[in-house]
Design a protein around this motif. Structure first.
Motif, PDB file in Angstrom:
ATOM      1  N   GLY A   1     -22.711  47.031  -1.516  1.00 27.41           N
ATOM      2  CA  GLY A   1     -23.413  46.026  -0.743  1.00 27.41           C
ATOM      3  C   GLY A   1     -23.050  46.165   0.730  1.00 27.41           C
ATOM      4  O   GLY A   1     -23.876  46.037   1.625  1.00 27.41           O
ATOM      5  N   LEU A   2     -21.790  46.481   0.947  1.00 27.81           N
ATOM      6  CA  LEU A   2     -21.240  46.641   2.289  1.00 27.81           C
ATOM      7  C   LEU A   2     -21.840  47.838   3.010  1.00 27.81           C
ATOM      8  O   LEU A   2     -22.170  47.781   4.183  1.00 27.81           O
ATOM      9  CB  LEU A   2     -19.737  46.851   2.098  1.00 27.81           C
ATOM     10  CG  LEU A   2     -18.792  46.884   3.250  1.00 27.81           C
ATOM     11  CD1 LEU A   2     -18.645  45.482   3.774  1.00 27.81           C
ATOM     12  CD2 LEU A   2     -17.430  47.367   2.761  1.00 27.81           C
TER      13      LEU A   2
ATOM     14  N   GLY B   1     -21.043  41.669  -0.801  1.00 25.21           N
ATOM     15  CA  GLY B   1     -20.750  42.745   0.147  1.00 25.21           C
ATOM     16  C   GLY B   1     -21.799  42.857   1.239  1.00 25.21           C
ATOM     17  O   GLY B   1     -21.478  43.132   2.393  1.00 25.21           O
ATOM     18  N   GLY B   2     -23.068  42.637   0.861  1.00 23.85           N
ATOM     19  CA  GLY B   2     -24.155  42.792   1.821  1.00 23.85           C
ATOM     20  C   GLY B   2     -23.981  41.915   3.044  1.00 23.85           C
ATOM     21  O   GLY B   2     -24.316  42.311   4.161  1.00 23.85           O
ATOM     22  N   SER B   3     -23.409  40.726   2.837  1.00 19.92           N
ATOM     23  CA  SER B   3     -23.301  39.814   3.969  1.00 19.92           C
ATOM     24  C   SER B   3     -22.195  40.239   4.934  1.00 19.92           C
ATOM     25  O   SER B   3     -22.258  39.918   6.115  1.00 19.92           O
ATOM     26  CB  SER B   3     -23.063  38.395   3.469  1.00 19.92           C
ATOM     27  OG  SER B   3     -22.038  38.392   2.518  1.00 19.92           O
ATOM     28  N   ILE B   4     -21.189  40.979   4.450  1.00 21.87           N
ATOM     29  CA  ILE B   4     -20.098  41.381   5.354  1.00 21.87           C
ATOM     30  C   ILE B   4     -20.640  42.270   6.475  1.00 21.87           C
ATOM     31  O   ILE B   4     -20.370  42.053   7.656  1.00 21.87           O
ATOM     32  CB  ILE B   4     -18.985  42.118   4.573  1.00 21.87           C
ATOM     33  CG1 ILE B   4     -18.413  41.206   3.484  1.00 21.87           C
ATOM     34  CG2 ILE B   4     -17.870  42.550   5.523  1.00 21.87           C
ATOM     35  CD1 ILE B   4     -17.366  41.877   2.615  1.00 21.87           C
ATOM     36  N   ALA B   5     -21.448  43.287   6.082  1.00 22.70           N
ATOM     37  CA  ALA B   5     -22.004  44.186   7.091  1.00 22.70           C
ATOM     38  C   ALA B   5     -22.961  43.433   8.012  1.00 22.70           C
ATOM     39  O   ALA B   5     -23.029  43.712   9.214  1.00 22.70           O
ATOM     40  CB  ALA B   5     -22.715  45.357   6.418  1.00 22.70           C
ATOM     41  N   SER B   6     -23.706  42.466   7.446  1.00 25.79           N
ATOM     42  CA  SER B   6     -24.648  41.700   8.265  1.00 25.79           C
ATOM     43  C   SER B   6     -23.916  40.911   9.336  1.00 25.79           C
ATOM     44  O   SER B   6     -24.310  40.898  10.501  1.00 25.79           O
ATOM     45  CB  SER B   6     -25.426  40.711   7.395  1.00 25.79           C
ATOM     46  OG  SER B   6     -26.215  41.396   6.487  1.00 25.79           O
ATOM     47  N   VAL B   7     -22.845  40.237   8.925  1.00 25.10           N
ATOM     48  CA  VAL B   7     -22.132  39.362   9.848  1.00 25.10           C
ATOM     49  C   VAL B   7     -21.401  40.185  10.912  1.00 25.10           C
ATOM     50  O   VAL B   7     -21.470  39.893  12.102  1.00 25.10           O
ATOM     51  CB  VAL B   7     -21.134  38.462   9.075  1.00 25.10           C
ATOM     52  CG1 VAL B   7     -20.181  37.767  10.031  1.00 25.10           C
ATOM     53  CG2 VAL B   7     -21.889  37.454   8.229  1.00 25.10           C
ATOM     54  N   LEU B   8     -20.733  41.244  10.492  1.00 18.10           N
ATOM     55  CA  LEU B   8     -19.862  41.965  11.422  1.00 18.10           C
ATOM     56  C   LEU B   8     -20.599  42.982  12.281  1.00 18.10           C
ATOM     57  O   LEU B   8     -20.230  43.234  13.414  1.00 18.10           O
ATOM     58  CB  LEU B   8     -18.742  42.674  10.657  1.00 18.10           C
ATOM     59  CG  LEU B   8     -17.684  41.765  10.027  1.00 18.10           C
ATOM     60  CD1 LEU B   8     -16.637  42.594   9.323  1.00 18.10           C
ATOM     61  CD2 LEU B   8     -17.047  40.864  11.070  1.00 18.10           C
TER      62      LEU B   8
ATOM     63  N   ALA C   1     -15.519  42.659  15.694  1.00 18.82           N
ATOM     64  CA  ALA C   1     -14.292  41.989  15.269  1.00 18.82           C
ATOM     65  C   ALA C   1     -13.445  43.018  14.525  1.00 18.82           C
ATOM     66  O   ALA C   1     -13.757  43.388  13.410  1.00 18.82           O
ATOM     67  CB  ALA C   1     -14.623  40.815  14.372  1.00 18.82           C
ATOM     68  N   LYS C   2     -12.399  43.505  15.167  1.00 22.46           N
ATOM     69  CA  LYS C   2     -11.576  44.554  14.575  1.00 22.46           C
ATOM     70  C   LYS C   2     -10.863  44.066  13.318  1.00 22.46           C
ATOM     71  O   LYS C   2     -10.741  44.748  12.323  1.00 22.46           O
ATOM     72  CB  LYS C   2     -10.552  45.047  15.586  1.00 22.46           C
ATOM     73  CG  LYS C   2     -11.144  46.031  16.589  1.00 22.46           C
ATOM     74  CD  LYS C   2     -10.921  47.467  16.137  1.00 22.46           C
ATOM     75  CE  LYS C   2     -11.450  48.481  17.141  1.00 22.46           C
ATOM     76  NZ  LYS C   2     -12.822  48.260  17.578  1.00 22.46           N
TER      77      LYS C   2
ATOM     78  N   ARG D   1     -12.166  47.676   7.004  1.00 19.60           N
ATOM     79  CA  ARG D   1     -11.725  49.040   7.287  1.00 19.60           C
ATOM     80  C   ARG D   1     -12.651  50.065   6.614  1.00 19.60           C
ATOM     81  O   ARG D   1     -12.922  51.117   7.158  1.00 19.60           O
ATOM     82  CB  ARG D   1     -10.283  49.225   6.802  1.00 19.60           C
ATOM     83  CG  ARG D   1      -9.367  49.651   7.939  1.00 19.60           C
ATOM     84  CD  ARG D   1      -7.918  49.403   7.611  1.00 19.60           C
ATOM     85  NE  ARG D   1      -7.570  47.991   7.699  1.00 19.60           N
ATOM     86  CZ  ARG D   1      -6.604  47.436   6.978  1.00 19.60           C
ATOM     87  NH1 ARG D   1      -5.922  48.139   6.114  1.00 19.60           N
ATOM     88  NH2 ARG D   1      -6.332  46.147   7.134  1.00 19.60           N
ATOM     89  N   ILE D   2     -13.146  49.733   5.397  1.00 22.61           N
ATOM     90  CA  ILE D   2     -14.025  50.677   4.694  1.00 22.61           C
ATOM     91  C   ILE D   2     -15.333  50.892   5.460  1.00 22.61           C
ATOM     92  O   ILE D   2     -15.900  51.980   5.455  1.00 22.61           O
ATOM     93  CB  ILE D   2     -14.300  50.174   3.259  1.00 22.61           C
ATOM     94  CG1 ILE D   2     -13.026  50.338   2.433  1.00 22.61           C
ATOM     95  CG2 ILE D   2     -15.452  50.931   2.627  1.00 22.61           C
ATOM     96  CD1 ILE D   2     -13.127  49.802   1.043  1.00 22.61           C
ATOM     97  N   LEU D   3     -15.762  49.841   6.164  1.00 19.55           N
ATOM     98  CA  LEU D   3     -16.995  49.953   6.950  1.00 19.55           C
ATOM     99  C   LEU D   3     -16.913  51.082   7.974  1.00 19.55           C
ATOM    100  O   LEU D   3     -17.922  51.602   8.414  1.00 19.55           O
ATOM    101  CB  LEU D   3     -17.254  48.643   7.697  1.00 19.55           C
ATOM    102  CG  LEU D   3     -18.173  47.644   7.028  1.00 19.55           C
ATOM    103  CD1 LEU D   3     -18.277  46.404   7.879  1.00 19.55           C
ATOM    104  CD2 LEU D   3     -19.551  48.244   6.814  1.00 19.55           C
TER     105      LEU D   3
END
Lengths: 501, 147
Positions: A34-35, A74-81, A233-234, A384-386
């Motif tokens: 998802g990420l 997971g999908g929302s993590i990439a969207s937000v960051l 956001a690191k 970190r995986i992103l």
């Protein structure tokens, strides 16, 4: 109470060590795909499918389902960051999630998205527990006539209500049905569309089709297009995640509304998590006191769609498990996986496999709690995986696809089939033809042919049975209505064009 | 203002119609049966005709559509195709480790700039990992290495 006793027996299965382990593996893989942009739940589930042949079917189902709902978290993590949606339903979360990150409130957005996902999912699991056995009991009275018409409705809704051109979606359904024709016909024993290939006697391999269309095609489309990822956001501290009391009060009603919208959209044919999250966002914007806040970091704009897409995923199991009719591409793959394990989803499914159904429901609760832990205290790991570059990622995914597909029949021809479907999917993406309807047609086509034959056999070749049976007639009418929606818009656009020129 | 004919959309729709006609034509070679007892050819002919008709409708609707020319870069396409073919051919003759290296190296050519060191490291790690997980662990009946 019956429901509680059933659920208790389900927990006995879902708490077995192997079930717990693979539930965890499933939700972790789900969060990961998802990420990562460019790989969605369909590709991941079909890649994991060959591995599950070694498992007990209940454990296999628990893990594959975990990938599906894990991907929504997971999908929302990439969207937000990053302002990059990891998958389609998370696109809406970008609208307000990313502005929050730019304001330095990424932690809050991630926390609210995880909690709303959890609450939306939980709400829909309750709906699933109440509704699925009831729907199945009603559906037991359906005959081949009803089934054929309901499947037709499902295919029409599933292809025209999704994003993109409705006609192209419909065309992909018929192409999917055509691909599903390949193999030995059950009724006459005749080999059809096998082109003298022994491999095709059992039909086109679902894993080869799905990994090709959704894995390889996406990879082909993404190579060379992934710019270096820059994280605003690191790191996200746990402290920055905890919302204030005022923020919590702002969020709970949108979460509830999202859960209701998602549960309805998920249980209807054709409307999956993507539409649910768009509808939930639109509803919040319309009912808000100050709609201008949306798009600039309104926390409700994160809560409602996140709650809705998770609810839709869980509710999507209602039509699949109680009727045997999947609502979207992901559910089609999960249903295909069940059939490969020798289990026919349909109204008898819950009665014949109570352990599997209630074990799955119990695993939803467990999996959602795991996801809450994975997404709040362990968020740093995912961030970190992103940052893993695409040039390392895609050869690894291709290898996994190749070996997985080869392992099913130990036949290299399947690897060539993946490539063939990957190229087909690449062209379909480029020309705007959606791939999910093709998968729906592929799974439902053989069943529809069977029901059509049986219906005609019973009626003595009389096609009017489809309009004379009330349930069948209702389904067909609904199908016509769904077809007319885009037509109306099209005619109106034409009329306006002619009126002004 | 009228737009030029959208060649790409029409071509895709024509391919769809041809595919539909092909399915219907092959299907008509199986017994069609009678309506009270449809044969194995009945459903394929219906599905093929429906596909062909939808192709026609798409051509009509998108005849002058303003959708841009589809973006189909050749390089990733060639690299991934070569990777797949190499994997299939090499694994059958020489085993999973060389097959994996072939797939990883060739498919990595799809993205620029080339990163020889990273790709070599990835190929080795994945080859050993795949051999351990799939052949040693899951007992997939394919040799790890042979010549």
């Amino acid at each position: 109470m019956d429901l509680l006793a059933n659920l208790a027996s389900g927990f006995q299965i879902a708490l077995r060590p192997d079930a717990l382990l693979f539930c965890f593996v499933g939700v972790s893989i789900g969060t990961l795909v998802g990420l990562l942009p460019g790989i969605g739940p369909i590709a991941a589930i079909s890649m994991a499918l060959p591995l599950t042949f070694y498992f007990d079917p209940t454990v296999a189902l628990i893990m594959l389902a975990g990938i599906f709902y894990g991907a929504q978290y997971g999908g929302s993590i990439a969207s937000v960051l990053l302002n990059i949606p990891g998958d389609a339903p998370a696109a809406v979360t970008c609208l307000d999630g990313y502005p929050l990150t730019k304001q330095g409130r990424a932690g809050l957005a991630l926390f609210v998205s995880a909690i709303s996902s959890f609450l939306g999912g939980s709400f829909a699991i309750l709906v699933l527990m109440g509704l699925a056995p009831t729907v199945a009991a009603i559906a037991l009275k359906f005959g081949p006539v009803e089934y054929f018409s309901i499947m037709l409705l499902g295919l029409i809704a599933g292809s025209t209500l999704s994003v993109g051109s409705p006609v192209k979606g419909l065309a992909m359904v018929t192409v999917g049905i055509a691909i599903g024709l390949s193999g030995v016909d059950v009724d006459s024993g005749r080999a059809r569309f096998t082109f003298d290939l022994a491999l095709l006697r059992d039909g086109v391999n679902l894993v080869a089709l799905a990994t090709g269309l959704f894995g390889v095609a996406e990879i082909l489309n993404n190579i060379g297009k992934n710019a270096a990822v820059t994280l605003t956001a690191k790191s996200v501290s746990l402290r920055s995640m905890i919302p204030s009391y005022a923020e919590m009060r702002l969020v709970w009603l949108p979460t509830l509304r999202g859960a209701v919208i998602g549960s309805i959209a998920g249980s209807l044919p054709g409307t999956g998590p993507t539409i649910a999250s768009f509808m939930a966002y639109a509803t919040e914007k319309r009912t808000a006191k100050d709609p201008s806040r949306f798009g600039r970091g309104a926390i409700e704009g994160v809560a409602a769609p996140e709650s809705a897409n998770n609810a839709a995923v869980q509710a999507g199991f209602i039509p699949t498990l109680s009727l045997g009719i999947p609502g979207d591409g992901v559910m089609a793959v999960i249903m295909g996986a069940l059939m490969i394990h020798g289990i026919a989803p349909g109204p008898q499914f819950i009665a014949e496999n109570p352990g599997m159904f209630w074990g799955l429901v119990a695993s939803f609760w467990i999996g959602n709690v795991m996801l809450l832990i994975l997404n709040i205290p362990l968020i740093g790991v995912w961030v970190r995986i992103l940052a893993v570059p695409y040039y390392l990622l895609y050869p690894s995914m291709l290898l996994f696809i190749c070996v997985g597909v080869y392992s099913i029949n130990n036949n290299m021809f399947d690897v060539y089939f993946v490539l063939l479907f990957g190229v087909l999917g690449y062209f379909m993406l480029a020309f705007g033809y959606p791939a999910a309807p093709l998968l729906l047609g592929f799974i439902l086509g053989p069943l529809m042919e069977e029901y059509l034959r049986r219906a005609l056999l019973i009626s003595g070749g009389d096609f009017t049975v489809f309009v004379l049976h009330p349930i069948s007639a209702t389904a067909l009418l609904a199908g016509v209505a769904v077809l007319l929606i885009p037509l109306r818009g099209y005619l109106r656009a034409r009329w306006l064009e002619h009126g002004t020129s | 203002m009228r737009h030029a004919i959208n060649r790409w959309e029409v071509l895709a729709a024509a391919a769809l119609t041809l595919f539909g006609i092909f399915v219907a034509w092959v299907g008509s070679g199986y017994e069609l049966g009678v309506s009270g007892r449809p044969g194995p050819g009945f459903f394929p002919v219906c599905v093929g005709l429906a596909t062909a008709i939808l192709g026609g409708v798409i051509a009509w609707l998108f005849f002058r559509a303003e959708t841009p020319k589809p973006d189909l870069p050749l390089r990733p396409f060639l690299a991934v195709t070569a990777g797949f073919v190499a994997f299939a051919l090499i694994t059958e003759r020489f085993g999973l480790i060389p097959g994996t290296i072939g797939l990883v190296v060739l498919s990595s050519l799809g993205e620029s700039p080339l990163r020889p060191v990273a790709t070599a490291a990835l190929a080795i790690v994945l080859a050993v990992g795949a051999a351990l997980v799939f052949v040693v662990g899951l007992k997939i009946p394919t040799p790890i290495l042979r010549w």
